[in-house]
Motif scaffolding. Structure first.
Motif, PDB file in Angstrom:
ATOM      1  N   LEU B  18       0.833  -1.208   0.000  1.00 37.00           N
ATOM      2  CA  LEU B  18       0.000   0.000   0.000  1.00 37.00           C
ATOM      3  C   LEU B  18       0.864   1.254   0.000  1.00 37.00           C
ATOM      4  CD1 LEU B  18      -2.752  -1.152   2.519  1.00 37.00           C
ATOM      5  CD2 LEU B  18      -3.024  -0.811   0.067  1.00 37.00           C
ATOM      6  N   VAL B  19       1.913   1.238   0.789  1.00 34.30           N
ATOM      7  CA  VAL B  19       2.779   2.413   0.868  1.00 34.30           C
ATOM      8  C   VAL B  19       3.438   2.681  -0.476  1.00 34.30           C
ATOM      9  CG1 VAL B  19       4.948   3.297   1.815  1.00 34.30           C
ATOM     10  CG2 VAL B  19       3.240   2.311   3.333  1.00 34.30           C
ATOM     11  N   LEU B  23       0.587   5.931  -1.489  1.00 30.44           N
ATOM     12  CA  LEU B  23       0.303   6.564  -0.218  1.00 30.44           C
ATOM     13  C   LEU B  23       1.565   6.762   0.617  1.00 30.44           C
ATOM     14  CD1 LEU B  23      -2.616   6.558  -0.727  1.00 30.44           C
ATOM     15  CD2 LEU B  23      -1.979   4.165  -0.874  1.00 30.44           C
ATOM     16  N   GLU B  24       1.570   7.866   1.352  1.00 32.60           N
ATOM     17  CA  GLU B  24       2.640   8.109   2.316  1.00 32.60           C
ATOM     18  C   GLU B  24       2.366   7.295   3.569  1.00 32.60           C
ATOM     19  OE1 GLU B  24       5.560  10.079   3.577  1.00 32.60           O
ATOM     20  OE2 GLU B  24       5.920   9.323   1.552  1.00 32.60           O
ATOM     21  N   LYS B  25       1.152   7.461   4.054  1.00 33.26           N
ATOM     22  CA  LYS B  25       0.748   6.664   5.209  1.00 33.26           C
ATOM     23  C   LYS B  25      -0.548   5.935   4.865  1.00 33.26           C
ATOM     24  CE  LYS B  25      -1.022  10.961   7.272  1.00 33.26           C
ATOM     25  NZ  LYS B  25      -2.386  10.738   7.733  1.00 33.26           N
ATOM     26  N   VAL B  26      -0.751   4.827   5.501  1.00 36.64           N
ATOM     27  CA  VAL B  26      -1.858   3.948   5.166  1.00 36.64           C
ATOM     28  C   VAL B  26      -2.848   3.937   6.318  1.00 36.64           C
ATOM     29  CG1 VAL B  26      -2.439   1.650   4.383  1.00 36.64           C
ATOM     30  CG2 VAL B  26      -0.145   2.538   4.006  1.00 36.64           C
ATOM     31  N   SER B  27      -4.124   3.917   6.021  1.00 32.06           N
ATOM     32  CA  SER B  27      -5.134   3.949   7.079  1.00 32.06           C
ATOM     33  C   SER B  27      -5.495   2.544   7.535  1.00 32.06           C
ATOM     34  CB  SER B  27      -6.394   4.653   6.577  1.00 32.06           C
ATOM     35  OG  SER B  27      -7.118   3.784   5.738  1.00 32.06           O
ATOM     36  N   THR B  28      -6.002   2.492   8.735  1.00 26.15           N
ATOM     37  CA  THR B  28      -6.439   1.228   9.325  1.00 26.15           C
ATOM     38  C   THR B  28      -7.461   0.521   8.428  1.00 26.15           C
ATOM     39  OG1 THR B  28      -6.066   2.141  11.513  1.00 26.15           O
ATOM     40  CG2 THR B  28      -7.478   0.231  11.381  1.00 26.15           C
ATOM     41  N   ASN B  29      -8.392   1.295   7.936  1.00 25.20           N
ATOM     42  CA  ASN B  29      -9.428   0.708   7.087  1.00 25.20           C
ATOM     43  C   ASN B  29      -8.872   0.126   5.794  1.00 25.20           C
ATOM     44  OD1 ASN B  29     -11.792   0.698   8.440  1.00 25.20           O
ATOM     45  ND2 ASN B  29     -12.674   2.500   7.451  1.00 25.20           N
ATOM     46  N   GLU B  30      -7.919   0.833   5.200  1.00 27.82           N
ATOM     47  CA  GLU B  30      -7.311   0.323   3.973  1.00 27.82           C
ATOM     48  C   GLU B  30      -6.649  -1.028   4.228  1.00 27.82           C
ATOM     49  OE1 GLU B  30      -5.884   4.170   1.358  1.00 27.82           O
ATOM     50  OE2 GLU B  30      -4.916   3.798   3.292  1.00 27.82           O
ATOM     51  N   ILE B  31      -5.956  -1.093   5.349  1.00 23.44           N
ATOM     52  CA  ILE B  31      -5.293  -2.348   5.690  1.00 23.44           C
ATOM     53  C   ILE B  31      -6.330  -3.445   5.930  1.00 23.44           C
ATOM     54  CG2 ILE B  31      -3.796  -3.498   7.353  1.00 23.44           C
ATOM     55  CD1 ILE B  31      -2.504  -0.720   7.835  1.00 23.44           C
ATOM     56  N   ALA B  33      -9.239  -3.769   4.709  1.00 19.79           N
ATOM     57  CA  ALA B  33      -9.785  -4.238   3.438  1.00 19.79           C
ATOM     58  C   ALA B  33      -8.785  -5.155   2.741  1.00 19.79           C
ATOM     59  CB  ALA B  33     -10.119  -3.041   2.541  1.00 19.79           C
ATOM     60  N   ALA B  34      -7.514  -4.765   2.768  1.00 20.61           N
ATOM     61  CA  ALA B  34      -6.501  -5.524   2.042  1.00 20.61           C
ATOM     62  C   ALA B  34      -6.227  -6.891   2.657  1.00 20.61           C
ATOM     63  CB  ALA B  34      -5.207  -4.724   1.951  1.00 20.61           C
ATOM     64  N   VAL B  35      -6.264  -7.001   3.981  1.00 20.86           N
ATOM     65  CA  VAL B  35      -6.005  -8.311   4.580  1.00 20.86           C
ATOM     66  C   VAL B  35      -7.293  -9.040   4.914  1.00 20.86           C
ATOM     67  CG1 VAL B  35      -3.807  -7.554   5.537  1.00 20.86           C
ATOM     68  CG2 VAL B  35      -5.832  -7.566   6.978  1.00 20.86           C
ATOM     69  N   ASN B  36      -8.419  -8.420   4.529  1.00 18.81           N
ATOM     70  CA  ASN B  36      -9.700  -9.076   4.681  1.00 18.81           C
ATOM     71  C   ASN B  36     -10.033  -9.358   6.140  1.00 18.81           C
ATOM     72  OD1 ASN B  36     -12.027  -9.919   3.553  1.00 18.81           O
ATOM     73  ND2 ASN B  36     -11.230 -11.837   2.736  1.00 18.81           N
ATOM     74  N   THR B  37      -9.996  -8.319   6.934  1.00 20.10           N
ATOM     75  CA  THR B  37     -10.346  -8.468   8.339  1.00 20.10           C
ATOM     76  C   THR B  37     -11.005  -7.168   8.807  1.00 20.10           C
ATOM     77  OG1 THR B  37      -9.475  -9.045  10.513  1.00 20.10           O
ATOM     78  CG2 THR B  37      -8.112  -7.649   9.150  1.00 20.10           C
ATOM     79  N   LYS B  38     -11.218  -7.026  10.116  1.00 18.22           N
ATOM     80  CA  LYS B  38     -11.894  -5.865  10.647  1.00 18.22           C
ATOM     81  C   LYS B  38     -10.904  -4.825  11.188  1.00 18.22           C
ATOM     82  CE  LYS B  38     -15.638  -7.562   9.437  1.00 18.22           C
ATOM     83  NZ  LYS B  38     -16.647  -8.274  10.231  1.00 18.22           N
ATOM     84  N   ALA B  39     -11.356  -3.588  11.218  1.00 18.82           N
ATOM     85  CA  ALA B  39     -10.484  -2.507  11.669  1.00 18.82           C
ATOM     86  C   ALA B  39      -9.956  -2.764  13.086  1.00 18.82           C
ATOM     87  CB  ALA B  39     -11.243  -1.182  11.627  1.00 18.82           C
ATOM     88  N   ALA B  40     -10.797  -3.335  13.926  1.00 20.18           N
ATOM     89  CA  ALA B  40     -10.377  -3.587  15.307  1.00 20.18           C
ATOM     90  C   ALA B  40      -9.167  -4.517  15.356  1.00 20.18           C
ATOM     91  CB  ALA B  40     -11.528  -4.195  16.091  1.00 20.18           C
TER      92      ALA B  40
END
Lengths: 223, 223
Positions: B18-19, B23-31, B33-40
């Motif tokens: 992602l970086v 993107l310079e920095k990556v958001s929790t939500n983006e991650i 979505a990418a690893v197919n899990t929840k923000a928590a």
DNA sequence: ACATTTTTTTAGACAAGTCTAAAACTTATA
DNA sequence: TATAAGTTTTAGACTTGTCTAAAAAAATGT
């Protein structure tokens, strides 16, 4: 086929290996040693595998595989042994270096991958240890019988037949403690004259010449 | 190099991807979505990776990789992309089928295995998507620039240069909405005449002939 | 046959990774 | 700038697989 975790698969493959190594039923401690864990952990896992009907489990007795467990194990073993072939044939590892790596690769499940790998390797029937590779349907070829001469150092097998059936030869075998059905482990090979040292039934060391070894057929054990 | 779990490795590789995707920095939500899990779950993991000094993490802001994290990610990516090459070159998978499988294979760590695989594959510099494969020391080759003609269907990239700099050609490009720096996705290729349909900046569909495509250089995007 | 040793199981704890629900924080919008 | 909307974090629960310590069962030896 039930979906299993990597740990469950490891246990199942290990149990299969131990069972077909000769034992009718396998003990908790044997499994613990084989999967490198503690007996308590094994007990826990056995309960889970029993619940999934993959093993027959009675407390304080040994375990054996159910028919479903046996079939499942064969598919796990198929993956494992195909990777072994890949590592030895293609990546040029020695047959004794591949166990740990194949154990990791074994858990990669994609079914198409296994089929393609099989094809790529030329549908091998036996792995580098001489153990048979189950086909897509879980069917096993017979174990190959190779002469004692061809057994690598460190590998064990069961003596299944002899080519020379002369009384002299058989008497000699009898005398040194070699018989059909005996477990044999190759301890050492002497380059120089092709002779070798054997360990019979985990008990007795025997030294045999190249000529003798060439007349003994062996069925290799897994592992 | 710290020893990481498969899950940690997945996160790290994903963050790297992602970086470097821009993107310079990556958001929790983006991650998530990418690893197919929840923000928590991502929050939890980010804390762990931050503790191991692999990422820079400030609550409610994005994450970026530390130098150590970047290096670590490169070795994970090396494994991943070598397996991709294996799957496509040797096992004849299509470039779009290999992601999930390579993700599993990536976690097989034996260092000797990776080196042997690299050797067996002929020390490839780029994976089937055109992404560079880090060498043993984590060094990357530059991304290859290939012509738009060679970009497979479904793959996207950035337009980096054109061979024909005639006014006519550039005027044409301008008119249809193609420019240096534009993101381009290949939607379809017509076997018959080599023409293709593009999707520019996720917005506009454009049809270009074989001749036009041959004059446009593209840098492939990861994934 | 009884006491000792060994094996196996249970009980309870722990670590990793995930989840849902709710709280905290940031950003967008009126 | 106040409120709504969206994002991120926390809290607490759950699952899997492991462990140690202790209890239970089986095997062994005299």
């Amino acid at each position: 086929m039930k979906s299993l975790s990597a740990a469950e698969e490891n246990y199942l493959r290990t149990i299969y290996k131990l069972v077909t190594d000769g034992l009718e039923k396998v003990s908790t401690n044997e499994i613990a040693a084989a999967v490198n864990t503690k007996a308590a952990s094994v007990s826990d896992m056995l309960k889970k595998l029993a619940e999934k009907k993959l093993i027959d489990y009675r407390k304080y007795y040994g375990v054996s595989l159910t028919e479903e467990g046996r079939k499942t194990a064969l598919f796990i073993i198929r993956r494992y042994r195909l990777w072994e072939v890949f590592l030895v044939d293609k990546l040029k590892f020695n047959w004794d270096e591949v166990n740990a790596i194949a154990e990791e690769l074994e858990h990669v499940k994609a079914p198409l991958l296994v089929r393609r790998l099989d094809e790529y390797l030329g549908f091998p029937k036996f792995d580098p240890h001489g153990d048979p590779i189950p086909d897509e349907f879980g069917e096993l070829s017979d174990k190959p019988r190779i002469t004692l001469q061809e057994v690598p150092v460190g590998q064990s097998g069961k003596i299944v037949s002899v080519s020379d059936t002369s009384a002299n030869f058989l008497k000699y075998l009898d005398k040194v403690g070699i018989y059909i059905g005996a477990k044999v482990l190759v301890l050492e090979k002497i380059e120089y004259d092709g002779s070798q040292e054997l360990f019979i039934d985990n008990q007795k060391k025997v030294f045999v010449s190249k000529e003798v070894a060439a007349n003994i057929q062996v069925m290799l054990h897994p592992n």
